[in-house]
Scaffold this active site. Structure first.
Site, short mmCIF file in Angstrom:
data_model
loop_
_atom_site.label_atom_id
_atom_site.label_comp_id
_atom_site.label_asym_id
_atom_site.label_seq_id
_atom_site.Cartn_x
_atom_site.Cartn_y
_atom_site.Cartn_z
CG ASP A 164 -1.91 1.08 1.29
OD1 ASP A 164 -1.67 2.15 0.69
OD2 ASP A 164 -2.96 0.88 1.90
CG ASN A 222 -0.35 3.78 -12.88
OD1 ASN A 222 -0.97 4.53 -13.63
ND2 ASN A 222 -0.89 2.67 -12.39
CE1 TYR A 265 -7.00 11.70 -9.59
CE2 TYR A 265 -7.89 13.15 -11.29
CZ TYR A 265 -7.13 12.05 -10.93
OH TYR A 265 -6.50 11.30 -11.90
CE LYS A 295 -3.41 11.57 -10.44
NZ LYS A 295 -2.39 10.52 -10.47
CB VAL A 343 -7.71 6.45 -19.39
CG1 VAL A 343 -7.18 5.13 -19.95
CG2 VAL A 343 -6.73 7.59 -19.64
#
Ligand code: NDP
Ligand code: 8X3
Length: 258
Positions: A64, A91, A158, A162, A191
């Site tokens: 994790d 990733n 979020y 990023k 995606v």
């Protein structure tokens, strides 16, 4: 594509599904031996078999990324034949919820920041020192997003995570200018993976709706971009790569067929 990275060891986090899983397979096709990392052991075993089926060696790391001690211990105690990691695809990440920032659930805010920001830093901290010490021509791929370039409604946390990924990559690139290491922040648009299902807390209908009227990228499309970057000659560095489907211009603008 002729491979310049045959025989190199790659570590892919978030390899149990989506983009990470495809990256593991694409790198294996280029002859890399791949350490696949994630929390779901059963899924990791499936990816490990896919890497082997592509003709490469594979090693599973159940971890994790939010747990700094686990990340350091697991990566630092890899068997010797797996310890010279030359390619890191950092990733692992997620978005959870689409609430306004002032209404979001604290535990979900922590989950996103702990995974996408702190987990990314821990992974870099565990892998990069050995690249520097061994003078390896290392490649670090961070998985950013077009969401890191512009905030949108319900995405503050979020998007911030990023944007952080982008700046972590930029900082690492500067900090490793005197080494052989190259750093690329990949910034995908839409995606179709498990990403939206996770974002909508398991609501598959809502997740599917995100892609209505637009053909999103596939995980394989992004993985091919990652493989391309990893396979460049050593003196070429792409600091960032924005990759979107044809009908999406950036985080805020897309053409949806009604
Ligand atoms: P998926 O949900 O399919 O994959 C996410 C991966 O991250 C899984 O393998 C999951 O593994 C892993 N992960 C999540 N949390 C942790 C954790 N705490 N520790 C270790 N691994 C973790 O989504 P994608 O493949 O789409 O997402 C991959 C990356 O791409 C993310 O960083 C995402 O933000 C980014 N991205 C995605 C876009 C999209 O539209 N799909 C666009 C732009 C960027 P497990 O649950 O087994 O631990
Ligand atoms: C995920 C891409 O467009 O959902 O990073 O923000 S988007």
């Amino acid at each position: 594509m002729e491979s310049r990275i045959k025989g190199k060891i790659a570590l892919v986090t978030g390899a149990t599904s989506g983009i990470g899983r495809s990256c593991a397979r694409e790198l294996a096709k280029l002859g890399c031996n791949v350490i696949v990392a994630g929390r779901r052991a059963g899924m990791l075993e499936a990816v490990r078999m896919e890497v082997i089926a592509a003709g490469a060696k594979a090693y599973s790391l159940v971890m994790d990324v939010r747990d700094s001690r686990q990340v350091m211990e697991k990566i630092n105690s890899l068997p010797t034949e797996w310890s010279d990691i030359e390619i890191l695809v950092a990733n692992a990440g997620l978005s959870r919820g689409t609430d306004k920032i002032y209404e979001g659930r604290i535990e979900e805010i922590d989950e996103v920041i702990d995974t996408n920001v702190k987990g990314l830093i821990y992974t870099i901290k565990a892998v990069v020192p050995q690249m520097v010490q061994k003078d390896l021509p290392g490649i670090v791929i961070t998985m950013g997003s077009v969401a890191g370039n512009a905030a949108y409604a319900g995405g503050a946390v979020y998007c911030a995570s990023k944007a952080a990924a982008r700046y972590i990559a930029d900082g690492l690139r500067i900090d490793t200018m005197d080494t052989r290491i190259r750093v690329t922040n990949i910034e995908p648009g839409m995606v179709e993976t498990e990403f939206s299902i996770v974002r909508f807390r398991g609501d598959e209908a809502k997740a599917k709706n995100v892609y209505k009227g637009i053909e999103p990228l596939t995980a394989d499309d992004v993985a091919q971009t990652v493989a391309y970057v990893c396979n460049l000659p050593e003196n070429i560095q792409l600091p960032e790569v924005i990759v979107t489907p044809n009908k999406q211009a950036d985080a805020l603008n897309k053409y949806v067929n009604k």
